[in-house]
Scaffold this active site. Structure first.
Site, PDB file in Angstrom:
ATOM      1  N   GLU A 152       0.907 -11.014  54.207  1.00  0.00           N
ATOM      2  CA  GLU A 152       0.958 -12.464  54.247  1.00  0.00           C
ATOM      3  C   GLU A 152       1.638 -12.849  53.268  1.00  0.00           C
ATOM      4  O   GLU A 152       2.066 -13.465  52.659  1.00  0.00           O
ATOM      5  CB  GLU A 152       0.039 -13.200  54.566  1.00  0.00           C
ATOM      6  CG  GLU A 152      -0.715 -13.814  54.053  1.00  0.00           C
ATOM      7  CD  GLU A 152      -1.681 -12.585  52.824  1.00  0.00           C
ATOM      8  OE1 GLU A 152      -1.883 -12.825  51.860  1.00  0.00           O
ATOM      9  OE2 GLU A 152      -1.456 -11.321  54.029  1.00  0.00           O
ATOM     10  N   CYS A 176      -7.770  -6.988  54.110  1.00  0.00           N
ATOM     11  CA  CYS A 176      -8.552  -6.407  53.247  1.00  0.00           C
ATOM     12  C   CYS A 176     -10.220  -6.546  53.775  1.00  0.00           C
ATOM     13  O   CYS A 176     -11.059  -5.375  54.478  1.00  0.00           O
ATOM     14  CB  CYS A 176      -8.405  -8.128  52.633  1.00  0.00           C
ATOM     15  SG  CYS A 176      -8.806  -7.638  50.889  1.00  0.00           S
ATOM     16  N   HIS A 190      -2.528  -7.241  51.614  1.00  0.00           N
ATOM     17  CA  HIS A 190      -1.771  -8.543  52.159  1.00  0.00           C
ATOM     18  C   HIS A 190      -0.191  -8.943  52.349  1.00  0.00           C
ATOM     19  O   HIS A 190       0.247  -8.808  51.675  1.00  0.00           O
ATOM     20  CB  HIS A 190      -1.873  -9.997  51.132  1.00  0.00           C
ATOM     21  CG  HIS A 190      -3.566  -9.830  50.976  1.00  0.00           C
ATOM     22  ND1 HIS A 190      -4.186 -11.126  51.312  1.00  0.00           N
ATOM     23  CD2 HIS A 190      -4.439  -9.255  49.785  1.00  0.00           C
ATOM     24  CE1 HIS A 190      -5.435 -11.112  51.295  1.00  0.00           C
ATOM     25  NE2 HIS A 190      -6.318 -10.206  50.382  1.00  0.00           N
TER      26      HIS A 190
END
Length: 458
Positions: free
Chosen positions: A431, A345, A429
Site C-alpha cells: 500500500e 507485515c 508494504h
C-alpha cells in the site's frame, strides 16, 4: 524564549523574516540559538499576541538558571547550544537540540528509516510503536505536516532523530510545522545528530536500545538515562498490537484520486487490526472490498459471525511470537473454515505461524523505501517499502507452504502462500506505493480469489 511559538505567532518563518527585514537563513539561526537578537524585538512587538515578556521572560530567568545549573552540576554535562540528548545502552551519548514536546526520557529500540519522503506517514505507522526513528535523509520536516498524511490518529513512534534543524514548511499542503505537530502528539525530536554514524552502528551491531531526553528544565543526567536504557527489556517477547489496535469499525474510504472503476459486486472482508495503516484499508476498498475492521483480540467466532468472504491480517508492531499467543489460534480456525486470507507485515508473520512456521528477530531491520523484492515464480523485481524487525524462518515452513517472495538485500523471506488453502501473505508494504504501484496487484489477487470462490459457489 520559546522561539518556535514566537515564529508561529508571527505567522511563520516567511512572515517573521519579512517583519524583521532578514532572510530565512537568519530565522534558521534564531531557531538554532533559541533566541531572537534584541535589535529585532521592536518589529516583533508590533505583532498582535507577542509581548515583551515572550521575548525576555525565559531569557532572563529560565535560560540563565539552566546555564548556571549546567556549570555547577556535574551530572548535567550538557554542552553549549545543546538541550537534548540521545543515550544508547552501549554508553554512547549524542547531544543535540530538542524540538516538539519535552520529555524526561522516551526509551525504546533505536532504528533507522531510509525514506527520503513520508516522515509523517512513518511516525504515525503503528508498526513503529516502541521505537525511536532515525531518518537517514537529512532534511526532515521541510514540508511541514497536514491532516491527510497520518496513517493512524496518533503518532506511534516514540521520537524522531534528525540531522538538520527543522526549517519552515515549504509546501502548499502544510497545515502545521513539524515541531508543532510533534508537540501536539506529545513526542520529542532531536536534531544536530550524526545520523550516518547511528545508521552504521545499527547496521554493524544490530538493534540498540536508546533513550531520548528533552527535559523542560534543561537538566540532563546521562548516568540516570543510561541506567534506564539498559533496564528496558527490548522488543523480543513484547506484544504491542494490543496497544495500537482500534475498536470495531466499518471502513469505506478508498485510495485518493483513484482511476479504478467502482466495482458493483463487492466482497465482504474482515480486516484484523494489529496496528493497521489507514492506506491499507483504502487499498482494500479500492480493490473492491466492503471492509469491517476488528480489533487484534477478536476471536475466530467474532470474525466468522460476520460471514466474511475473505480475512485480511494487518501490519503491526512488536514480536509476532508474543502477539501470536492469541492471534494464531483465531487465524487457524479461520483457515479451518476455509476462508481466504491475505496478510501484510505482522499479518504475514502471524499467518506463517498459523500454517506451522516460526519467526525470528533480524540482526538489522528493514525500514524505508527502495527495497528490492523478487517474485520467485515470475522473476519480477518489485521496489517496495518495508518496516519490520522480525522475519519468517523459511526453514521452519511445512511442505505445504511455498516461498513466493525474497529480499534481494539479505535473502530473507518476503512472501509465502499455502498450497492447500487460499492463504497468502507478504512481508513488505504494497500500500505504500514506492514503485509507485508495483505491488497493488496483491490486493487485486486477494479479490480475485474471492471472486473465483463466489463464482464456484464456495
Amino acid at each position: 524564549m520559546d522561539i518556535d511559538r514566537i515564529i508561529e505567532k508571527a505567522g511563520g518563518a516567511d512572515e517573521i523574516a519579512a517583519l524583521a527585514g532578514v532572510g530565512l537563513e537568519a530565522v534558521r539561526k534564531w531557531r538554532q540559538s533559541r533566541m531572537v537578537p534584541t535589535k529585532h524585538w521592536p518589529a516583533l512587538l508590533r505583532v498582535p499576541g507577542i509581548a515583551l515578556q515572550d521575548l525576555t521572560a525565559d531569557l532572563t530567568t529560565t535560560e540563565t538558571q539552566q546555564e548556571q545549573e549546567r556549570e555547577t552540576d556535574v551530572s548535567n554535562p550538557c554542552p553549549p547550544g545543546a538541550n537534548a540528548a540521545l543515550v544508547l545502552a552501549d554508553g554512547t551519548v549524542l547531544w543535540g537540540r530538542g524540538f516538539g514536546a519535552h520529555t524526561d526520557g522516551a526509551v525504546g529500540e533505536l532504528c533507522f528509516s531510509t525514506g527520503m519522503t513520508g516522515y509523517q506517514e512513518t511516525l504515525t505507522d503503528p508498526s513503529f510503536a516502541g521505537q525511536i526513528v532515525t531518518f537517514t535523509f537529512p532534511h526532515i520536516g521541510n514540508v511541514g505536516t497536514n491532516a491527510d498524511d497520518n496513517e493512524a490518529p496518533k503518532m506511534a513512534a516514540l521520537g524522531a532523530v534528525v540531522k538538520e534543524d527543522i526549517t519552515a514548511p515549504a509546501s502548499w499542503r502544510s497545515h502545521e510545522p513539524f515541531a508543532a505537530w510533534l508537540r501536539d502528539h506529545g513526542r520529542a525530536g532531536i536534531s544536530g545528530i550524526d545520523t550516518r554514524a547511528i545508521t552504521r552502528t545499527l547496521r554493524d551491531n544490530g538493534p540498540q536500545t536508546a533513550i531520548l531526553a528533552f527535559p523542560e528544565n534543561g537538566r540532563i543526567d546521562t548516568d540516570s538515562l543510561l541506567n534506564r536504557a539498559r533496564q528496558w527489556p527490548g522488543l523480543e517477547g513484547m506484544d504491542l498490537a494490543k496497544e495500537v489496535t482500534r475498536p470495531k469499525r466499518v471502513w469505506t474510504e478508498g485510495v485518493w484520486h483513484s482511476t479504478k472503476p467502482v466495482r458493483e459486486n463487492r466482497r465482504r472482508v474482515v480486516a484484523m487490526d494489529y496496528g493497521a495503516k489507514d492506506n491499507i484499508l483504502r487499498c482494500l476498498v479500492t480493490a473492491g472490498c466492503d471492509v469491517t475492521v476488528l480489533p487484534a483480540t477478536a476471536t475466530a467466532e467474532e470474525i466468522l459471525e460476520l460471514k466474511p468472504e475473505g480475512v485480511f491480517l494487518s501490519n503491526g508492531p512488536g514480536d509476532p511470537a508474543a502477539t501470536g499467543t492469541y492471534a494464531v489460534p483465531a487465524i487457524r480456525k479461520v483457515l479451518d473454515a476455509n476462508v481466504p486470507i491475505f496478510g501484510i507485515c505482522l499479518g504475514h508473520q502471524l499467518l506463517a505461524q498459523a500454517l506451522g512456521g516460526k519467526t525470528y528477530k533480524l540482526e538489522r531491520g528493514h525500514r524505508g523505501a527502495n527495497q528490492p523484492v523478487k517474485d520467485v515464480e515470475t522473476g519480477r523485481v518489485e521496489i517496495t517499502s518495508q518496516n519490520h524487525g522480525f522475519a519468517v524462518d523459511e526453514k521452519s515452513l511445512p511442505a505445504d507452504v511455498k516461498v513466493t517472495h525474497v529480499s534481494l538485500f539479505d535473502g530473507s523471506n518476503e512472501g509465502i502462500a499455502s498450497t492447500t488453502k487460499d492463504a497468502f501473505s507478504v512481508q513488505y508494504h504494497p500500500e505504500a506505493s514506492p514503485g509507485p504501484s508495483d505491488s497493488f496487484y496483491l490486493f487485486e489477487r486477494f479479490v480475485a480469489v474471492m471472486d473465483r470462490r463466489a463464482k464456484a459457489g464456495a
